[in-house]
Motif scaffolding. Structure first.
Motif, PDB file in Angstrom:
ATOM      1  N   THR A   3     -41.866   6.237 -58.004  1.00  0.00           N
ATOM      2  CA  THR A   3     -41.590   7.200 -59.078  1.00  0.00           C
ATOM      3  C   THR A   3     -40.845   8.420 -58.563  1.00  0.00           C
ATOM      4  O   THR A   3     -39.915   8.910 -59.200  1.00  0.00           O
ATOM      5  CB  THR A   3     -42.917   7.643 -59.725  1.00  0.00           C
ATOM      6  OG1 THR A   3     -43.591   6.490 -60.198  1.00  0.00           O
ATOM      7  CG2 THR A   3     -42.649   8.586 -60.890  1.00  0.00           C
ATOM      8  N   TYR A   4     -41.224   8.920 -57.380  1.00  0.00           N
ATOM      9  CA  TYR A   4     -40.596  10.116 -56.832  1.00  0.00           C
ATOM     10  C   TYR A   4     -39.108   9.882 -56.573  1.00  0.00           C
ATOM     11  O   TYR A   4     -38.256  10.703 -56.911  1.00  0.00           O
ATOM     12  CB  TYR A   4     -41.293  10.521 -55.542  1.00  0.00           C
ATOM     13  CG  TYR A   4     -40.636  11.663 -54.811  1.00  0.00           C
ATOM     14  CD1 TYR A   4     -40.292  11.529 -53.475  1.00  0.00           C
ATOM     15  CD2 TYR A   4     -40.358  12.866 -55.451  1.00  0.00           C
ATOM     16  CE1 TYR A   4     -39.693  12.564 -52.793  1.00  0.00           C
ATOM     17  CE2 TYR A   4     -39.746  13.903 -54.774  1.00  0.00           C
ATOM     18  CZ  TYR A   4     -39.428  13.746 -53.453  1.00  0.00           C
ATOM     19  OH  TYR A   4     -38.818  14.772 -52.797  1.00  0.00           O
ATOM     20  N   ILE A   7     -37.190   9.799 -59.742  1.00  0.00           N
ATOM     21  CA  ILE A   7     -36.962  11.153 -60.257  1.00  0.00           C
ATOM     22  C   ILE A   7     -35.741  11.764 -59.577  1.00  0.00           C
ATOM     23  O   ILE A   7     -34.842  12.302 -60.222  1.00  0.00           O
ATOM     24  CB  ILE A   7     -38.192  12.053 -60.005  1.00  0.00           C
ATOM     25  CG1 ILE A   7     -39.332  11.622 -60.914  1.00  0.00           C
ATOM     26  CG2 ILE A   7     -37.858  13.517 -60.267  1.00  0.00           C
ATOM     27  CD1 ILE A   7     -40.645  12.291 -60.592  1.00  0.00           C
ATOM     28  N   SER A  11     -33.084  10.461 -62.431  1.00  0.00           N
ATOM     29  CA  SER A  11     -33.178  11.498 -63.457  1.00  0.00           C
ATOM     30  C   SER A  11     -32.237  12.660 -63.179  1.00  0.00           C
ATOM     31  O   SER A  11     -31.530  13.125 -64.073  1.00  0.00           O
ATOM     32  CB  SER A  11     -34.619  12.023 -63.543  1.00  0.00           C
ATOM     33  OG  SER A  11     -35.485  10.985 -63.933  1.00  0.00           O
ATOM     34  N   PHE A  12     -32.197  13.130 -61.906  1.00  0.00           N
ATOM     35  CA  PHE A  12     -31.352  14.264 -61.587  1.00  0.00           C
ATOM     36  C   PHE A  12     -29.880  13.875 -61.661  1.00  0.00           C
ATOM     37  O   PHE A  12     -29.042  14.615 -62.170  1.00  0.00           O
ATOM     38  CB  PHE A  12     -31.690  14.804 -60.197  1.00  0.00           C
ATOM     39  CG  PHE A  12     -30.945  16.050 -59.846  1.00  0.00           C
ATOM     40  CD1 PHE A  12     -30.980  17.153 -60.685  1.00  0.00           C
ATOM     41  CD2 PHE A  12     -30.193  16.130 -58.689  1.00  0.00           C
ATOM     42  CE1 PHE A  12     -30.291  18.319 -60.372  1.00  0.00           C
ATOM     43  CE2 PHE A  12     -29.499  17.289 -58.374  1.00  0.00           C
ATOM     44  CZ  PHE A  12     -29.562  18.372 -59.218  1.00  0.00           C
ATOM     45  N   MET A  15     -28.864  13.823 -65.135  1.00  0.00           N
ATOM     46  CA  MET A  15     -28.704  15.182 -65.638  1.00  0.00           C
ATOM     47  C   MET A  15     -27.342  15.742 -65.242  1.00  0.00           C
ATOM     48  O   MET A  15     -26.656  16.382 -66.047  1.00  0.00           O
ATOM     49  CB  MET A  15     -29.806  16.077 -65.077  1.00  0.00           C
ATOM     50  CG  MET A  15     -29.790  17.499 -65.617  1.00  0.00           C
ATOM     51  SD  MET A  15     -31.116  18.495 -64.918  1.00  0.00           S
ATOM     52  CE  MET A  15     -30.469  18.803 -63.302  1.00  0.00           C
ATOM     53  N   SER A  22     -31.568  21.449 -67.773  1.00  0.00           N
ATOM     54  CA  SER A  22     -32.551  21.318 -66.692  1.00  0.00           C
ATOM     55  C   SER A  22     -33.979  21.256 -67.216  1.00  0.00           C
ATOM     56  O   SER A  22     -34.893  20.855 -66.503  1.00  0.00           O
ATOM     57  CB  SER A  22     -32.410  22.476 -65.707  1.00  0.00           C
ATOM     58  OG  SER A  22     -32.621  23.710 -66.354  1.00  0.00           O
ATOM     59  N   SER A  24     -35.044  19.187 -69.112  1.00  0.00           N
ATOM     60  CA  SER A  24     -35.411  17.779 -69.290  1.00  0.00           C
ATOM     61  C   SER A  24     -36.235  17.250 -68.131  1.00  0.00           C
ATOM     62  O   SER A  24     -36.833  16.184 -68.217  1.00  0.00           O
ATOM     63  CB  SER A  24     -34.159  16.919 -69.452  1.00  0.00           C
ATOM     64  OG  SER A  24     -33.366  16.989 -68.279  1.00  0.00           O
ATOM     65  N   ILE A  25     -36.263  17.968 -67.013  1.00  0.00           N
ATOM     66  CA  ILE A  25     -37.173  17.615 -65.931  1.00  0.00           C
ATOM     67  C   ILE A  25     -37.971  18.856 -65.569  1.00  0.00           C
ATOM     68  O   ILE A  25     -37.549  19.978 -65.833  1.00  0.00           O
ATOM     69  CB  ILE A  25     -36.431  17.046 -64.704  1.00  0.00           C
ATOM     70  CG1 ILE A  25     -35.453  18.058 -64.133  1.00  0.00           C
ATOM     71  CG2 ILE A  25     -35.734  15.755 -65.052  1.00  0.00           C
ATOM     72  CD1 ILE A  25     -34.771  17.572 -62.876  1.00  0.00           C
ATOM     73  N   SER A  26     -39.109  18.649 -64.979  1.00  0.00           N
ATOM     74  CA  SER A  26     -40.034  19.754 -64.743  1.00  0.00           C
ATOM     75  C   SER A  26     -39.564  20.675 -63.625  1.00  0.00           C
ATOM     76  O   SER A  26     -38.719  20.315 -62.800  1.00  0.00           O
ATOM     77  CB  SER A  26     -41.416  19.197 -64.378  1.00  0.00           C
ATOM     78  OG  SER A  26     -41.383  18.620 -63.085  1.00  0.00           O
ATOM     79  N   GLN A  29     -40.220  19.102 -60.316  1.00  0.00           N
ATOM     80  CA  GLN A  29     -39.218  18.123 -59.918  1.00  0.00           C
ATOM     81  C   GLN A  29     -37.946  18.795 -59.429  1.00  0.00           C
ATOM     82  O   GLN A  29     -37.348  18.387 -58.426  1.00  0.00           O
ATOM     83  CB  GLN A  29     -38.918  17.192 -61.099  1.00  0.00           C
ATOM     84  CG  GLN A  29     -40.081  16.284 -61.458  1.00  0.00           C
ATOM     85  CD  GLN A  29     -39.921  15.656 -62.837  1.00  0.00           C
ATOM     86  OE1 GLN A  29     -39.054  16.033 -63.625  1.00  0.00           O
ATOM     87  NE2 GLN A  29     -40.782  14.694 -63.134  1.00  0.00           N
TER      88      GLN A  29
END
Length: 385
Positions: A3-4, A7, A11-12, A15, A22, A24-26, A29
């Protein structure tokens, strides 16, 4: 892929590609991603494989053990840097990379009627990332023939490939332009860390009540910040006296009448006038000729030689050089025992900025004592040399 890694790797990257907000991710993260960039940038900063002959890295000319300046003699008494080819000698001293992150993007301030910020002595790169991208492609510096050649060197290293894909996505190496830009961004991320700007000098400790100034240091501080007594504050104060995180530069550009460094020119063969800010492609105003960015005074006592061309060896010489504009007793360059050389560019000297009361020898001593206070804790041992 866990998962890490998803991410970081998907995910980045998504983006970046889609322009996603930004949010959209914590924050956690984003912090992890930033840490990955900083770590990768740190490794790249010290990698000599990014130069043509694999002999030079960013840290060669910005050595963290010597205030992030070039402490090699280079056959020119540290006045300028030697290139990866072993023969090229520059015409300007490599400025310290400490506190460079605080220089704003290069721009023209219409209110002040001044150019401000950027990187390099002439601000030709707006950001640290832009600055990081310059030396690898400069024939006189790291000497790589193209961005593709640099990216090919990156792809030789499995760790780099893995990390770039983790941060920027699986497709990052499909474009040499994007991969090169990513490299400059991660080096910038490292240069934005506290490593380069700890704010832990004796002056900073004094502001926190952790250090007591000596009488001489206190006098130097008073002189430095006083507009009535000297011209230091005109260019080297941004936030104000006793303000935390003062960087000791207003990031403007001025001509202070620095003479040609004939000793350096005898070695590097340069015969043309250095036009300073006018060399910046974004500047066409002839009135900017011979102007250079006001450098930070952080770590100034341990990063000799001085001026954009390394013409002065000693900090005392620099102060006496400034004082000569207001003090008729300062007619002799103490390093040559001859009258001060003529300015390289006469017509644009900032005479108004240089107006001040003349300094006694004790006041010169006091200013030197104060400037030594601006040395980061890790470099205080260099003051003894």
């Amino acid at each position: 892929m866990n998962t890490y890694l998803k991410i970081l790797g998907f995910s980045f990257a998504a983006m970046l590609i889609t322009g996603c907000n930004s949010a959209s991710i914590s924050k956690e993260q984003l912090a992890k991603i930033q840490l990955e960039k900083e770590k990768l940038g740190q490794v790249l900063f010290f990698d000599k494989n990014l130069s043509k002959n694999r002999s030079q890295s960013c840290s060669t000319c910005h050595n963290p053990q010597s205030g992030f300046t070039d402490n090699r003699d280079n056959g020119v008494e540290k006045m300028a840097s030697l290139g990866d080819n072993g023969t090229s000698i520059g015409d300007r001293e490599a400025p310290t990379a400490t506190y460079a992150k605080f220089s704003p993007k290069f721009h023209y301030d219409a209110k002040k009627k001044e150019y401000i910020g950027g990187q390099f002595w002439d601000g030709r790169e707006a950001t640290l990332a832009g600055q990081a991208g310059g030396p690898p492609l400069n024939p006189a510096e790291m000497g790589m023939p193209s961005k593709k050649a640099v990216v090919d060197r990156l792809k030789e290293n499995d760790f780099y490939v893995k990390q770039f894909k983790k941060i920027y996505g699986e497709d990052i190496f499909k474009s040499d332009e994007k991969a090169y830009t990513a490299m400059t961004k991660v080096i910038e991320a490292f240069e934005m860390t506290k490593e380069f700007a700890p704010f832990d000098s004796k002056y900073d400790r004094y502001l926190k009540g952790e250090y007591d100034l000596t009488p001489l240091e206190d006098l130097g501080k008073s002189i430095f910040f006083s507009n009535n007594n000297n011209s230091c504050a005109n260019c080297h104060v941004l936030r104000g006296e006793d303000k935390e995180h003062e960087t000791f530069s207003n990031y403007e550009y001025h001509n202070i009448g620095t003479p040609i460094n004939h000793k350096l020119r005898a070695k590097n063969g340069v015969t043309t006038i250095d036009n300073g800010l006018l060399n910046n492609p974004a500047v066409t105003d002839e009135n900017q000729k011979g102007k250079y960015k006001v450098p930070t005074l952080r770590n100034v006592a341990v990063t000799a030689p001085y001026m954009h061309n390394g013409v002065f060896k000693d900090l005392r010489t620099v102060i006496e050089f400034y004082d000569k504009y207001n003090n008729q007793d300062r007619k002799i360059d103490p390093e040559t025992n001859k009258p001060w050389d003529e300015p390289e560019v006469k017509e644009t000297i900032s005479l108004e900025k240089l107006k001040a009361n003349k300094l006694s020898d004790r006041k010169v001593d006091a200013l030197i004592a104060f400037l030594k206070l601006l040395t980061d804790k890790r470099y205080e041992h260099l003051l003894e040399k």
